[in-house]
Enzyme design. Structure first.
Site, PDB file in Angstrom:
ATOM      1  N   GLY A  12       0.901  -1.236   0.285  1.00 56.12           N
ATOM      2  CA  GLY A  12       0.066   0.002   0.035  1.00 56.12           C
ATOM      3  C   GLY A  12       0.981   1.168   0.075  1.00 56.12           C
ATOM      4  N   HIS A  18     -13.749  -8.721  -2.618  1.00 57.55           N
ATOM      5  CA  HIS A  18     -12.806  -9.978  -3.189  1.00 57.55           C
ATOM      6  C   HIS A  18     -13.610 -11.172  -3.257  1.00 57.55           C
ATOM      7  CE1 HIS A  18      -9.185 -12.224  -1.929  1.00 57.55           C
ATOM      8  NE2 HIS A  18      -9.841 -12.946  -2.154  1.00 57.55           N
ATOM      9  N   GLU A  42      -4.674 -12.865  -8.462  1.00 55.97           N
ATOM     10  CA  GLU A  42      -3.577 -14.018  -8.338  1.00 55.97           C
ATOM     11  C   GLU A  42      -4.273 -15.301  -8.077  1.00 55.97           C
ATOM     12  OE1 GLU A  42      -0.938 -12.909  -5.106  1.00 55.97           O
ATOM     13  OE2 GLU A  42      -2.440 -13.360  -3.476  1.00 55.97           O
ATOM     14  N   ASN A  47      -3.585 -18.728  -5.779  1.00 52.72           N
ATOM     15  CA  ASN A  47      -3.333 -19.387  -4.727  1.00 52.72           C
ATOM     16  C   ASN A  47      -3.238 -20.854  -4.662  1.00 52.72           C
ATOM     17  OD1 ASN A  47      -2.759 -17.062  -3.353  1.00 52.72           O
ATOM     18  ND2 ASN A  47      -4.986 -17.231  -2.733  1.00 52.72           N
ATOM     19  N   ARG A  53      -2.557 -23.673  -3.303  1.00 56.67           N
ATOM     20  CA  ARG A  53      -2.527 -24.494  -2.202  1.00 56.67           C
ATOM     21  C   ARG A  53      -4.050 -24.469  -1.594  1.00 56.67           C
ATOM     22  NH1 ARG A  53      -3.893 -20.114   0.926  1.00 56.67           N
ATOM     23  NH2 ARG A  53      -2.685 -18.070   0.617  1.00 56.67           N
ATOM     24  N   VAL A 107      -7.150 -21.358   4.009  1.00 59.78           N
ATOM     25  CA  VAL A 107      -7.814 -21.292   5.323  1.00 59.78           C
ATOM     26  C   VAL A 107      -9.354 -21.395   5.214  1.00 59.78           C
ATOM     27  CG1 VAL A 107      -8.246 -20.020   7.357  1.00 59.78           C
ATOM     28  CG2 VAL A 107      -5.868 -19.679   6.469  1.00 59.78           C
ATOM     29  N   ARG A 126     -13.094 -16.282  11.560  1.00 61.34           N
ATOM     30  CA  ARG A 126     -11.787 -16.673  11.881  1.00 61.34           C
ATOM     31  C   ARG A 126     -11.718 -16.168  13.377  1.00 61.34           C
ATOM     32  NH1 ARG A 126      -6.967 -16.212   7.385  1.00 61.34           N
ATOM     33  NH2 ARG A 126      -8.693 -16.618   5.507  1.00 61.34           N
TER      34      ARG A 126
END
Lengths: 461, 80
Positions: free
Chosen positions: A166, A209, A289, A291, A293, A296, A339
């Protein structure tokens, strides 16, 4: 090859998740751990456990030689990297293969390509996946910037190539502002970073997102629909949902199809996630992008599709074909994950490691709690603050929100401050209930929120 | 000459340098002023500086870079 014994090269709640999936397949399990993690839940659940070094991750969970030695010593035939640590380290995936073991994840080449921002962007463009319009690299001649900005579309972000996190970012609303800000940005980048290089990118002021879950076997790939993870603090997700209810059906179909195109183009093997920005105002989505993998927040996808993603990863790594057609994957209901971190929400999310003196786990229909906690466990200070994930499912989002409030009220983690009060407040917020959020919404809301009073409430009002 | 021991304020990982590729904040024999950063403690990926509350000279470090530390553990001695 048929796998027999899986080594888990991770810790915390994801290690527990992987051991359970392996045991559900009838496989033996080996858990590696640092000196500070000898009493973690995954060590207790695994068939075997091997200490691989001191508390500091560089000396244990990131130490490739020690992990491979543990695999050799125990006769493991595959390694699951979880998330974080070595999960997206192409060198690790290569070393695992070179040792004659199976890496439960994509090929080293896929990890390397998708881990490189420019290469990932180029792959996405080649697969016809929309990316955030931008200058495609640094602007060689500032005189060309106005024409570039016109093609990208305002508002545009002026970013310092050497910046990050940022820093070194300015936003121009129109050509006049661009003319003013460009020389300033170049000068500032030169003095702050020693490099005046700039690039331009479309600025989406209120982005959501959204991310698409994919599964592939190296030949074909399917999507498991999308998640929305707009509620973030310091770029860390705190609350995730599936599906993203803001998406119109035609946008959802186009988004998910684009993810499958990119996954197939890179011969994706295993479970992966493509992250996008979604602009409510224009209905456009842009790939950011991939990921490579497990993530979470994968449980929300499991809850709405009924597919065990970690088990699917292990089966694919063992050489089984995907065994799923797109039409086999049916979206049902709505899931929310929050979370639970060892952080004091009332004191600017200060980390709060310590000993769990009491634990009450919520239950009932549509409630799942993936955690590393047990009564008497001491949460070490050396790793991240994630203690667990509370996941709820119901037919509708409204029902899931009500169930979330109920489950949060049941959840008692005694001895530690956690983010439960944050989620209690969010679960009652009218903007959250209406889905009126974007990626910077939470940081604007936090100063207005109050987490004082009893941290654990009774029945929802 | 008096020795003051600086204790670790919270549990975590102690760092003697601002980044792995940079020199330590302070070494043995270095002069310190009030407010100087002596090291960092990382707790769950959040970094807290340890600063000097008195001026003097660093006599001795009791912990190495990247060591696991507990709250109250002696980090270093300052001679005043």
């Amino acid at each position: 090859m048929a796998l027999r014994k899986i080594l888990v090269a991770n810790r915390g709640e994801i290690a527990v998740r992987i051991i359970r999936a392996a045991q559900d397949l009838g496989l033996a399990t080996v858990q590696v751990y640092s000196k500070a993690d000898a009493d973690m839940l995954a060590v207790r659940l695994a068939d075997e456990a091997v200490e691989i070094g001191p508390a500091h991750p560089v000396k244990s969970y990131l130490k490739i030689d020690a992990i491979l030695q543990a695999a050799r010593d125990t006769g493991a035939d595959a390694i699951h990297p979880g998330y974080g640590f070595l999960a997206e380290n192409a060198g690790f995936a290569e070393a695992v293969e070179a040792a004659g073991l199976v890496f439960i994840g994509p090929t080293p080449e896929t990890i390397r390509t998708m881990g490189d921002k420019a290469a990932a962007r180029a792959s996405a463009q080649a697969a016809g996946v929309p990316v955030v319009p931008g200058s495609d690299g640094v602007i060689s001649d500032l005189a060309t910037a106005p024409a570039l900005a016109e093609a990208i579309g305002y508002p545009v972000m002026i970013k310092a190539a050497a910046g990050g996190g940022g820093r070194g970012i300015r936003v121009a609303q129109d050509a006049d502002e661009l003319a003013t800000l460009l020389p300033q940005a170049s000068q500032e980048a030169r003095s702050a970073f020693g490099d005046g290089s700039l690039y331009l990118e479309r600025f989406v002021p209120r982005a959501r997102h959204v991310e698409v879950q994919v599964l592939g076997d190296g030949r074909t790939a399917v999507h498991l629909y999308e998640r929305e993870c707009s509620l973030q603090r310091r770029r860390q997700k705190v609350w995730e949902e599936a599906p993203a209810r803001a998406l119109p059906n035609d946008v959802r179909a186009a988004l998910c199809a684009s993810a499958v195109r990119l996954a197939e183009a890179c011969h994706y093997r295993g479970a992966g996630t493509l992250e996008y920005l979604y602009d409510d105002a224009s209905g456009e989505f842009f790939f950011i992008e991939m990921n490579t993998r497990i993530q979470v927040e994968h449980p929300v996808t499991e809850m709405v599709t009924g597919i065990d993603l970690v088990r699917a990863m292990i089966r694919i790594a063992g050489g089984e074909p995907l065994g799923l057609k797109q039409s086999d994957i049916v979206l049902r209901g709505h899931a929310i994950e929050v979370r639970i971190n060892a952080e004091d929400a009332a004191r600017d999310f200060m980390p709060n490691p310590g000993t769990v003196s009491g634990l009450t786990v919520p239950g009932g229909f549509g409630v799942r709690f993936d955690t590393m906690l047990y009564t008497g466990y001491t949460v070490p200070p050396f790793y991240d603050s994630l203690l667990g994930k509370l996941i709820v499912w119901d037919d509708t989002r409204e029902g899931a929100l009500l169930r979330l409030r109920r489950a949060l009220a049941e959840l008692q983690v005694e001895g530690l401050k956690t983010t439960v009060p944050l989620h209690m407040a969010l679960a009652r917020d009218p903007d959250v209930a209406a889905g009126r959020v974007h990626t910077r919404w939470l940081e604007g809301w936090l100063p207005t929120a109050s987490f004082e009073g009893p941290s654990q409430g009774g029945a929802a009002p | 000459m008096a020795i003051t021991t600086v204790a670790c304020p919270l549990p975590g990982t102690f760092y003697r340098r601002p980044a792995p590729d940079q020199p330590p904040f302070k070494g043995e024999g270095d002069a310190v002023s009030v407010g100087d950063t002596l090291g960092l403690v990382e707790v769950m990926k959040s970094f807290t500086p340890v600063t000097a509350e008195i001026a003097g000279t660093i006599k001795q470090f009791h912990v190495e870079d990247e060591d696991a530390v507990m709250a109250g553990q002696p980090l270093l001695d300052i001679e005043t």
